[in-house]
Design an enzyme around this catalytic site. Structure first.
Site, mmCIF file in Angstrom:
data_model
loop_
_atom_site.group_PDB
_atom_site.id
_atom_site.type_symbol
_atom_site.label_atom_id
_atom_site.label_comp_id
_atom_site.label_asym_id
_atom_site.label_seq_id
_atom_site.Cartn_x
_atom_site.Cartn_y
_atom_site.Cartn_z
ATOM 1 N N HIS A 135 8.634 2.346 -9.838
ATOM 2 C CA HIS A 135 9.990 1.898 -9.505
ATOM 3 C C HIS A 135 10.345 0.594 -10.223
ATOM 4 C CE1 HIS A 135 9.652 4.439 -5.579
ATOM 5 N NE2 HIS A 135 9.995 5.171 -6.616
ATOM 6 N N GLN A 138 4.506 2.370 -6.115
ATOM 7 C CA GLN A 138 5.944 2.464 -5.854
ATOM 8 C C GLN A 138 6.528 1.072 -5.612
ATOM 9 O OE1 GLN A 138 4.940 5.325 -2.577
ATOM 10 N NE2 GLN A 138 6.698 6.451 -3.344
ATOM 11 N N ASN A 139 5.679 0.052 -5.611
ATOM 12 C CA ASN A 139 6.127 -1.304 -5.281
ATOM 13 C C ASN A 139 6.645 -2.027 -6.520
ATOM 14 O OD1 ASN A 139 5.258 -0.694 -2.727
ATOM 15 N ND2 ASN A 139 3.272 -1.686 -2.979
ATOM 16 N N ASP A 165 6.741 -5.476 -6.576
ATOM 17 C CA ASP A 165 6.401 -6.881 -6.357
ATOM 18 C C ASP A 165 5.323 -7.424 -7.297
ATOM 19 O OD1 ASP A 165 3.967 -5.800 -5.249
ATOM 20 O OD2 ASP A 165 5.012 -5.544 -3.336
ATOM 21 N N CYS A 176 24.220 -5.924 -23.484
ATOM 22 C CA CYS A 176 23.577 -5.901 -24.801
ATOM 23 C C CYS A 176 22.103 -5.486 -24.722
ATOM 24 C CB CYS A 176 23.715 -7.267 -25.493
ATOM 25 S SG CYS A 176 22.630 -8.558 -24.838
ATOM 26 N N SER A 197 1.415 4.418 1.606
ATOM 27 C CA SER A 197 2.633 5.171 1.281
ATOM 28 C C SER A 197 2.771 6.309 2.283
ATOM 29 C CB SER A 197 2.578 5.746 -0.135
ATOM 30 O OG SER A 197 3.698 6.603 -0.351
ATOM 31 N N ASN A 233 -2.986 5.201 5.675
ATOM 32 C CA ASN A 233 -1.606 4.807 5.961
ATOM 33 C C ASN A 233 -1.472 4.714 7.474
ATOM 34 O OD1 ASN A 233 1.057 4.269 4.831
ATOM 35 N ND2 ASN A 233 1.733 6.095 5.931
HETATM 36 ZN ZN LIG Z 1 23.584 -9.609 -23.052
#
Ligand SMILES: [Zn+2]
Length: 258
Positions: free
Chosen positions: A127, A109-110, A112, A138, A201, A226
């Site tokens: 995510h 879910q990170n 980074d 564009c 999590s 966790n």
């Molecule tokens: Zn563009």
């Protein structure tokens, strides 16, 4: 002898046994994995980010469309922490387990990309990630690295090299759909695995929080590491209520060398 009476030591050994017996183990990771790398969980109350602004509002697709400068202003401290963050021992331990064939994939879910920085290859980012940016007009996609430094250091909002519109980080904002290919792959891995480990999590964000149920319903074992309980602790084979950066390397050590 003291350690053998420590419940977490017995749990670590049981978890390692499950990994050694598993043929298709997958790991589901969340924000708790990266807090030891200095990245706050922006969904948690009590972090600096939450008190400054309401993430549900400012980190929404709607706000980004209407007022991207508000989003970029709010996101800058988090982007800065992500930009400079390094993987912690839990990331490296999972990468070693993947290389040894003990982990098939990491569903995270990170945003980074610390799993990849630690060397993990098969990472499913639920995510999105900060590694790329996409033009809001564009749809031209760029590597984020050349844009991140001016943004993090000076607050410069990234603009498309082709049409000069605002570039959006390829992270999933509130109100935005999960990336379909990642979601399909995560479901496939959850349904096919014989062991799932949830690491860092709290299983509070749907639909990702439902993936362990898909694994359990098909007979997979479940390990949860966790520092706070989750709604699935009652159904897990092993639960360890401690910091993942301490526990995951211990599980890896026992799995690979035990
Ligand atoms: Zn563009």
């Amino acid at each position: 002898m003291i350690r053998s009476s420590n419940p977490s030591q017995a749990a670590i050994e049981f978890a390692a046994d499950l990994f050694r017996q598993a043929r298709r183990a997958v790991v589901l990771t969340g924000a708790g994995l990266s807090t030891s790398s200095g990245i706050p969980d922006f969904r948690s109350e009590g972090t600096g980010l939450w008190s400054r602004d309401e993430p549900l509002e400012v980190a929404s697709l709607n706000t980004f469309r209407i007022a991207p400068e508000r989003f970029f202003h709010w996101f800058r401290p988090l982007a800065s922490q992500i930009f400079y963050a390094q993987p912690n021992p839990a990331h490296f331990a999972m990468s070693q387990m993947e290389a040894a064939g003990c982990i098939q994939s990491v569903i995270t879910q990170n945003i980074d990309a610390l799993h990849q920085k630690a060397g993990s290859k098969n990472v499913i980012e639920m995510h999105g990630s900060m590694r790329t940016l996409t033009c809001t007009q564009c749809y031209h996609r760029v590597e984020s690295l050349p844009y991140l430094s001016p943004y993090v250091e000076k607050g410069e909002i990234p603009h498309c090299p082709k049409c000069d519109s605002v570039l959006k980080p390829d992270v999933i904002l509130f109100g935005e759909q999960l990336p379909q290919s990642a979601w399909l792959q995560a479901q496939r891995d959850a349904r096919n695995c014989d062991l799932m480990m949830v690491a860092g999590s709290s299983l509070e964000v749907l639909p990702v929080a439902g993936l362990p149920v898909q694994a359990l319903d098909r007979g997979a074992h479940l390990i949860i590491v966790n520092n706070s309980p989750t709604y699935l602790n009652v159904r897990a084979d092993v639960t360890i209520l401690e910091n993942v950066a301490d526990i995951i390397p211990a599980i890896a050590e026992r799995t690979l060398n035990g």
